[in-house]
Scaffold this motif. Structure first.
Motif, PDB file in Angstrom:
ATOM      1  N   ASP A  79      64.332  28.042  54.607  1.00 35.34           N
ATOM      2  CA  ASP A  79      65.619  28.513  55.124  1.00 35.34           C
ATOM      3  C   ASP A  79      66.349  29.186  53.967  1.00 35.34           C
ATOM      4  OD1 ASP A  79      68.005  28.947  56.441  1.00 35.34           O
ATOM      5  OD2 ASP A  79      68.693  26.878  56.203  1.00 35.34           O
ATOM      6  N   PRO A  80      66.480  30.522  54.011  1.00 37.05           N
ATOM      7  CA  PRO A  80      67.112  31.199  52.874  1.00 37.05           C
ATOM      8  C   PRO A  80      68.577  30.830  52.708  1.00 37.05           C
ATOM      9  CG  PRO A  80      66.608  32.772  54.613  1.00 37.05           C
ATOM     10  CD  PRO A  80      66.058  31.453  55.040  1.00 37.05           C
ATOM     11  N   GLY A  81      69.193  30.311  53.757  1.00 37.11           N
ATOM     12  CA  GLY A  81      70.589  29.894  53.659  1.00 37.11           C
ATOM     13  C   GLY A  81      71.478  31.058  53.289  1.00 37.11           C
ATOM     14  N   SER A  82      72.261  30.884  52.256  1.00 38.21           N
ATOM     15  CA  SER A  82      73.206  31.918  51.833  1.00 38.21           C
ATOM     16  C   SER A  82      72.574  32.968  50.931  1.00 38.21           C
ATOM     17  CB  SER A  82      74.376  31.270  51.094  1.00 38.21           C
ATOM     18  OG  SER A  82      75.056  30.387  51.945  1.00 38.21           O
ATOM     19  N   ALA A  83      71.289  32.876  50.698  1.00 38.46           N
ATOM     20  CA  ALA A  83      70.634  33.857  49.828  1.00 38.46           C
ATOM     21  C   ALA A  83      70.547  35.215  50.500  1.00 38.46           C
ATOM     22  CB  ALA A  83      69.246  33.381  49.444  1.00 38.46           C
ATOM     23  N   GLY A  84      70.636  35.255  51.805  1.00 41.63           N
ATOM     24  CA  GLY A  84      70.606  36.513  52.531  1.00 41.63           C
ATOM     25  C   GLY A  84      69.286  37.229  52.400  1.00 41.63           C
ATOM     26  N   ALA A  85      69.375  38.531  52.111  1.00 35.43           N
ATOM     27  CA  ALA A  85      68.172  39.369  52.026  1.00 35.43           C
ATOM     28  C   ALA A  85      67.276  38.962  50.862  1.00 35.43           C
ATOM     29  CB  ALA A  85      68.568  40.831  51.911  1.00 35.43           C
ATOM     30  N   ALA A  86      67.846  38.383  49.820  1.00 34.87           N
ATOM     31  CA  ALA A  86      67.039  37.969  48.662  1.00 34.87           C
ATOM     32  C   ALA A  86      66.013  36.918  49.060  1.00 34.87           C
ATOM     33  CB  ALA A  86      67.934  37.429  47.560  1.00 34.87           C
ATOM     34  N   GLY A  87      66.340  36.115  50.081  1.00 37.00           N
ATOM     35  CA  GLY A  87      65.404  35.102  50.547  1.00 37.00           C
ATOM     36  C   GLY A  87      64.175  35.693  51.205  1.00 37.00           C
ATOM     37  N   THR A  88      64.243  36.973  51.553  1.00 34.67           N
ATOM     38  CA  THR A  88      63.097  37.664  52.151  1.00 34.67           C
ATOM     39  C   THR A  88      62.461  38.639  51.172  1.00 34.67           C
ATOM     40  OG1 THR A  88      64.150  37.504  54.313  1.00 34.67           O
ATOM     41  CG2 THR A  88      62.376  39.107  54.085  1.00 34.67           C
ATOM     42  N   ILE A  89      63.291  39.330  50.411  1.00 30.76           N
ATOM     43  CA  ILE A  89      62.792  40.390  49.522  1.00 30.76           C
ATOM     44  C   ILE A  89      61.925  39.825  48.392  1.00 30.76           C
ATOM     45  CG2 ILE A  89      63.501  42.104  47.811  1.00 30.76           C
ATOM     46  CD1 ILE A  89      65.859  42.735  49.667  1.00 30.76           C
ATOM     47  N   TRP A  90      62.386  38.745  47.724  1.00 25.09           N
ATOM     48  CA  TRP A  90      61.642  38.246  46.571  1.00 25.09           C
ATOM     49  C   TRP A  90      60.299  37.639  46.942  1.00 25.09           C
ATOM     50  CZ3 TRP A  90      62.844  40.963  42.889  1.00 25.09           C
ATOM     51  CH2 TRP A  90      64.150  41.257  42.554  1.00 25.09           C
ATOM     52  N   PRO A  91      60.182  36.890  48.024  1.00 17.57           N
ATOM     53  CA  PRO A  91      58.837  36.430  48.400  1.00 17.57           C
ATOM     54  C   PRO A  91      57.895  37.583  48.754  1.00 17.57           C
ATOM     55  CG  PRO A  91      60.498  35.075  49.463  1.00 17.57           C
ATOM     56  CD  PRO A  91      61.216  36.218  48.819  1.00 17.57           C
ATOM     57  N   ILE A  92      58.437  38.610  49.417  1.00 21.45           N
ATOM     58  CA  ILE A  92      57.610  39.782  49.749  1.00 21.45           C
ATOM     59  C   ILE A  92      57.189  40.504  48.475  1.00 21.45           C
ATOM     60  CG2 ILE A  92      57.664  42.074  50.815  1.00 21.45           C
ATOM     61  CD1 ILE A  92      59.360  40.824  53.059  1.00 21.45           C
ATOM     62  N   ALA A  93      58.108  40.658  47.527  1.00 16.42           N
ATOM     63  CA  ALA A  93      57.778  41.319  46.258  1.00 16.42           C
ATOM     64  C   ALA A  93      56.708  40.537  45.505  1.00 16.42           C
ATOM     65  CB  ALA A  93      59.038  41.471  45.402  1.00 16.42           C
ATOM     66  N   CYS A  94      56.800  39.217  45.535  1.00 17.03           N
ATOM     67  CA  CYS A  94      55.796  38.385  44.870  1.00 17.03           C
ATOM     68  C   CYS A  94      54.428  38.564  45.533  1.00 17.03           C
ATOM     69  CB  CYS A  94      56.230  36.933  44.906  1.00 17.03           C
ATOM     70  SG  CYS A  94      55.169  35.830  43.957  1.00 17.03           S
ATOM     71  N   ALA A  95      54.405  38.594  46.862  1.00 14.63           N
ATOM     72  CA  ALA A  95      53.141  38.792  47.583  1.00 14.63           C
ATOM     73  C   ALA A  95      52.572  40.179  47.308  1.00 14.63           C
ATOM     74  CB  ALA A  95      53.353  38.582  49.079  1.00 14.63           C
ATOM     75  N   ILE A  96      53.424  41.189  47.231  1.00 14.23           N
ATOM     76  CA  ILE A  96      52.959  42.547  46.914  1.00 14.23           C
ATOM     77  C   ILE A  96      52.366  42.578  45.504  1.00 14.23           C
ATOM     78  CG2 ILE A  96      53.752  44.903  46.428  1.00 14.23           C
ATOM     79  CD1 ILE A  96      55.668  44.573  48.822  1.00 14.23           C
ATOM     80  N   GLY A  97      53.020  41.901  44.561  1.00 12.91           N
ATOM     81  CA  GLY A  97      52.468  41.802  43.209  1.00 12.91           C
ATOM     82  C   GLY A  97      51.086  41.170  43.220  1.00 12.91           C
ATOM     83  N   GLY A  98      50.911  40.135  44.034  1.00 19.55           N
ATOM     84  CA  GLY A  98      49.604  39.495  44.158  1.00 19.55           C
ATOM     85  C   GLY A  98      48.557  40.429  44.726  1.00 19.55           C
ATOM     86  N   VAL A  99      48.928  41.219  45.718  1.00 19.76           N
ATOM     87  CA  VAL A  99      47.986  42.174  46.317  1.00 19.76           C
ATOM     88  C   VAL A  99      47.601  43.245  45.301  1.00 19.76           C
ATOM     89  CG1 VAL A  99      47.762  43.972  48.089  1.00 19.76           C
ATOM     90  CG2 VAL A  99      48.726  41.743  48.688  1.00 19.76           C
ATOM     91  N   ILE A 100      48.562  43.696  44.503  1.00 14.51           N
ATOM     92  CA  ILE A 100      48.264  44.697  43.469  1.00 14.51           C
ATOM     93  C   ILE A 100      47.288  44.118  42.440  1.00 14.51           C
ATOM     94  CG2 ILE A 100      49.262  46.055  41.582  1.00 14.51           C
ATOM     95  CD1 ILE A 100      51.786  46.335  43.343  1.00 14.51           C
ATOM     96  N   ILE A 101      47.481  42.853  42.084  1.00  9.88           N
ATOM     97  CA  ILE A 101      46.558  42.193  41.156  1.00  9.88           C
ATOM     98  C   ILE A 101      45.159  42.126  41.764  1.00  9.88           C
ATOM     99  CG2 ILE A 101      46.020  40.042  39.954  1.00  9.88           C
ATOM    100  CD1 ILE A 101      49.090  39.510  39.916  1.00  9.88           C
TER     101      ILE A 101
END
Length: 177
Positions: A103-125
């Motif tokens: 539950d991102p709670g008050s994190a807003g869009a950051a609660g979605t953007i950072w996990p996606i960015a981390c997964a994209i970094g993993g795919v690039i690796i």
């Protein structure tokens, strides 16, 4: 594409993927606010590392593996490419698992953007690792320009044998040649 260009692009991709994953996993993924009567709300922030701490280790392994691609050649580089691909898959899976049910709670869009960015970094690796696995044996290795050269073998000295030295002098030869 030629081998040198593929080599450089693979190194840059794996480096960028590792850096992106490391940065994204340390960002705030959720903020929970707990209301308190008469006081300000209690704020509790959670990063991706709080959720899945092992992902940080895999991202560091991928970063170190990228550097090791420079120092290896042949089948060792191919094996390292396979290791990078596995580490990248672990980073991507960890980001997805860390975000699932969060539950991102008050994190807003950051609660979605950072996990996606981390997964994209993993795919690039993963892509960098697979490229190193399939083409790494064709890439140039490190130069041996500054490697230590073996010492020249010592040649036997005429002066070491006193009799030979005196005989050379008797003939008019220089025994130190």
């Amino acid at each position: 594409m030629n081998n040198r260009r593929t080599y450089v692009l693979t190194l840059l991709a794996a480096l960028a993927g590792s850096a992106l994953a490391l940065y994204a996993i340390t960002r705030t993924w959720s903020i929970q606010l707990t209301p308190r009567t008469g006081l300000s709300d209690l704020r509790e922030a959670h990063t991706g590392t709080d959720r899945e701490p092992w992902v940080t280790g895999l991202a560091v392994v991928a970063l170190a593996g990228t550097g090791a691609l420079l120092a290896t050649a042949g089948w060792v580089r191919r094996a390292l490419g396979a290791l990078l691909a596995l580490a990248g898959a672990g980073v991507a899976a960890g980001a997805i698992l860390g975000r699932a049910g969060l539950d991102p709670g008050s994190a807003g869009a950051a609660g979605t953007i950072w996990p996606i960015a981390c997964a994209i970094g993993g795919v690039i690796i993963v892509l960098g690792g697979l490229t190193a696995f399939t083409q790494g044996h064709r890439w140039p290795g490190m130069s041996a320009r500054y490697d230590r050269k073996p010492a020249a073998p010592e040649r036997p000295s005429v002066a070491a044998d006193n009799r030979a030295a005196w005989d050379a002098l008797d003939r008019g030869d220089d025994p130190t040649d």
